[in-house]
Design a protein around this motif. Sequence first.
Motif, mmCIF file in Angstrom:
data_model
loop_
_atom_site.group_PDB
_atom_site.id
_atom_site.type_symbol
_atom_site.label_atom_id
_atom_site.label_comp_id
_atom_site.label_asym_id
_atom_site.label_seq_id
_atom_site.Cartn_x
_atom_site.Cartn_y
_atom_site.Cartn_z
ATOM 1 N N ILE A 76 0.883 -1.093 0.016
ATOM 2 C CA ILE A 76 -0.014 -0.020 0.120
ATOM 3 C C ILE A 76 0.651 1.370 -0.056
ATOM 4 C CG2 ILE A 76 -1.614 1.290 1.443
ATOM 5 C CD1 ILE A 76 -2.871 -1.224 2.184
ATOM 6 N N VAL A 77 1.984 1.356 0.723
ATOM 7 C CA VAL A 77 2.940 2.324 0.955
ATOM 8 C C VAL A 77 3.383 2.475 -0.345
ATOM 9 C CG1 VAL A 77 4.933 3.310 1.957
ATOM 10 C CG2 VAL A 77 3.106 2.304 3.489
ATOM 11 N N CYS A 78 4.119 1.611 -1.078
ATOM 12 C CA CYS A 78 4.785 1.818 -2.161
ATOM 13 C C CYS A 78 3.990 2.124 -3.499
ATOM 14 C CB CYS A 78 5.518 0.356 -2.666
ATOM 15 S SG CYS A 78 6.977 0.002 -1.473
ATOM 16 N N ALA A 79 2.664 1.585 -3.618
ATOM 17 C CA ALA A 79 1.793 1.941 -4.466
ATOM 18 C C ALA A 79 1.296 3.358 -4.381
ATOM 19 C CB ALA A 79 0.307 0.896 -4.382
ATOM 20 N N ALA A 80 1.257 3.814 -3.080
ATOM 21 C CA ALA A 80 0.655 5.146 -2.845
ATOM 22 C C ALA A 80 1.628 6.368 -3.339
ATOM 23 C CB ALA A 80 0.153 5.311 -1.560
ATOM 24 N N VAL A 81 3.032 5.997 -2.918
ATOM 25 C CA VAL A 81 4.061 6.694 -3.391
ATOM 26 C C VAL A 81 4.286 6.592 -4.917
ATOM 27 C CG1 VAL A 81 6.430 7.139 -3.088
ATOM 28 C CG2 VAL A 81 5.238 6.377 -1.009
ATOM 29 N N ALA A 82 4.204 5.595 -5.244
ATOM 30 C CA ALA A 82 4.402 5.611 -6.983
ATOM 31 C C ALA A 82 3.308 6.213 -7.671
ATOM 32 C CB ALA A 82 4.595 3.990 -7.340
ATOM 33 N N ALA A 83 2.132 6.004 -7.255
ATOM 34 C CA ALA A 83 0.850 6.715 -8.039
ATOM 35 C C ALA A 83 0.936 8.207 -7.783
ATOM 36 C CB ALA A 83 -0.372 5.976 -7.220
ATOM 37 N N THR A 84 1.267 8.663 -6.484
ATOM 38 C CA THR A 84 1.304 10.078 -6.373
ATOM 39 C C THR A 84 2.313 10.858 -7.334
ATOM 40 O OG1 THR A 84 0.356 9.772 -4.217
ATOM 41 C CG2 THR A 84 1.504 11.986 -4.719
ATOM 42 N N ALA A 85 3.543 10.191 -6.958
ATOM 43 C CA ALA A 85 4.846 10.805 -8.010
ATOM 44 C C ALA A 85 4.487 10.556 -9.289
ATOM 45 C CB ALA A 85 6.134 10.191 -7.363
ATOM 46 N N LEU A 86 4.049 9.502 -9.866
ATOM 47 C CA LEU A 86 3.697 9.474 -11.236
ATOM 48 C C LEU A 86 2.735 10.570 -11.544
ATOM 49 C CD1 LEU A 86 4.924 7.449 -13.563
ATOM 50 C CD2 LEU A 86 2.720 6.084 -13.058
ATOM 51 N N PHE A 87 1.710 10.440 -10.775
ATOM 52 C CA PHE A 87 0.506 11.451 -11.268
ATOM 53 C C PHE A 87 1.109 12.862 -11.452
ATOM 54 C CE2 PHE A 87 -2.920 14.265 -10.083
ATOM 55 C CZ PHE A 87 -3.551 14.177 -11.337
ATOM 56 N N PHE A 88 1.597 13.222 -10.418
ATOM 57 C CA PHE A 88 2.247 14.784 -10.561
ATOM 58 C C PHE A 88 3.217 14.880 -11.296
ATOM 59 C CE2 PHE A 88 0.129 14.859 -6.092
ATOM 60 C CZ PHE A 88 -0.632 15.965 -6.389
ATOM 61 N N SER A 89 4.312 14.042 -11.730
ATOM 62 C CA SER A 89 5.209 14.116 -12.544
ATOM 63 C C SER A 89 4.638 14.306 -13.989
ATOM 64 C CB SER A 89 6.287 13.116 -12.440
ATOM 65 O OG SER A 89 6.932 13.101 -11.181
ATOM 66 N N TYR A 90 3.927 13.364 -14.407
ATOM 67 C CA TYR A 90 3.099 13.274 -15.752
ATOM 68 C C TYR A 90 2.312 14.337 -15.968
ATOM 69 C CZ TYR A 90 1.554 11.167 -20.011
ATOM 70 O OH TYR A 90 1.323 11.008 -21.177
ATOM 71 N N ARG A 91 1.586 14.830 -14.766
ATOM 72 C CA ARG A 91 0.685 15.998 -15.198
ATOM 73 C C ARG A 91 1.717 17.293 -15.480
ATOM 74 N NH1 ARG A 91 -3.775 18.262 -16.790
ATOM 75 N NH2 ARG A 91 -4.584 19.683 -15.511
ATOM 76 N N GLN A 92 2.793 17.363 -14.661
ATOM 77 C CA GLN A 92 3.824 18.535 -14.980
ATOM 78 C C GLN A 92 4.020 18.520 -16.350
ATOM 79 O OE1 GLN A 92 4.059 20.745 -12.754
ATOM 80 N NE2 GLN A 92 5.268 22.262 -14.357
ATOM 81 N N THR A 93 4.363 17.277 -17.034
ATOM 82 C CA THR A 93 4.676 17.202 -18.308
ATOM 83 C C THR A 93 3.594 17.825 -19.306
ATOM 84 O OG1 THR A 93 6.202 15.497 -17.855
ATOM 85 C CG2 THR A 93 5.559 15.637 -20.117
ATOM 86 N N GLN A 94 2.523 17.180 -19.300
ATOM 87 C CA GLN A 94 1.365 17.494 -19.843
ATOM 88 C C GLN A 94 1.070 19.070 -19.809
ATOM 89 O OE1 GLN A 94 -2.646 16.548 -18.493
ATOM 90 N NE2 GLN A 94 -3.057 15.503 -20.673
ATOM 91 N N ARG A 95 1.156 19.718 -18.532
ATOM 92 C CA ARG A 95 0.990 21.084 -18.444
ATOM 93 C C ARG A 95 1.875 21.855 -19.225
ATOM 94 N NH1 ARG A 95 -0.451 22.199 -12.063
ATOM 95 N NH2 ARG A 95 -2.712 21.262 -11.913
ATOM 96 N N GLY A 96 3.239 21.500 -19.151
ATOM 97 C CA GLY A 96 4.074 22.099 -20.095
ATOM 98 C C GLY A 96 3.921 22.108 -21.263
ATOM 99 N N ALA A 97 3.510 20.927 -22.113
ATOM 100 C CA ALA A 97 3.125 20.717 -23.344
ATOM 101 C C ALA A 97 2.029 21.732 -23.667
ATOM 102 C CB ALA A 97 2.711 19.240 -23.762
#
Length: 346
Positions: A39-60
């Motif tokens: 649960i901890v690893c999944a939560a950390v991975a999902a949060t980091a992945l979501f915000f990192s990818y969201r930042q890439t999309q916002r930049g584009a």
Amino acid sequence: MTTARAVSWRRRSPASLWRGLLSPWRTRRLLEAHLLILIVCAAVAATALFFSYRQTQRGAVALASREAPAVQGLAGTRLAALRSYQEANALVVERLADVAGSGETYRSQLSAASQGLSRIADRTDQDLGTVNGLLATYGNSLNLGMSVYRDQPLMRDQKFREAKSLLVRDKVGLAPRLDGLQTTQIRHAEATATMGDWQRAGWWLAELALGALALTLLSALFVLRDRCGRDWNPYLLATLALTVALAVVPVLTTSTTEADLGAALKDLHRITDVSGRITDVSAPHKELIDAQTSVTQRSEQVRQRLTDDTWTDRVYRGTFVGGLLIVVLPALGLGLRLDGDYWRRR
């Protein structure tokens, strides 16, 4: 004796080694520990992945909707303003000012310059008030020289000198000010298109968390088969497949997006360079027209490159859904097993 034990330890299979490492743990505690780590690893991975990818999309999106059009608009406005003077001056020199329809080109260039500034007004944070005022005053002087004082050579020449000064005067003229705005805008575009340190750290964190999640899932599947005699848990298998997909697809998509942003940024630099080469109204007329054509063509290339983001949006939505599932599925998989085998017996 010690050497024999070391050789025996090295000859043991990975499953035997892992079984030996987990042997001090009771099965229930072992499964609960796996559940917590998952649960901890999944939560950390999902949060980091979501915000990192969201930042890439916002930049584009920001580059496509704000920064690139602003750079293109400033370049187009500058070239149109310079060409308007050349066209008006050519009419006077060639004594064509009285010919019907002869002033259409310079008027259309003035209009293009004004419309260019209007279109980018809401796409830049820079103050365009001074530039708008200069363009209006410059256009007024040019129009007076071409119409009201057309038959008065002294006043006409004075208005043309006034217009030229407003257009190219060092540091305070319209063209130098547009140069400064372009330089600032291209820096904004670079900052938008380039992945920052925090965003890069987010991707590393996401990948490390996904790697830890995958290893923990394999360990949990091993424990269920070795300790509980259970077949493969479908919830954990689905999570493992999703983990691999989330570790690969968003990174590849981001890499492609960053490559497109980098190529678009190079085109924006070329647009700025092409516009900056025309430093004065004395530039050859053909060179100015070629510069306008080049800016238009490269602007269209940038637009086409940055508007094709359908796949990026789909991956973003898939990343969001997948991030939720890798948190929920392991909780269901191990939670149901623990509840059925241990928790209800309390």
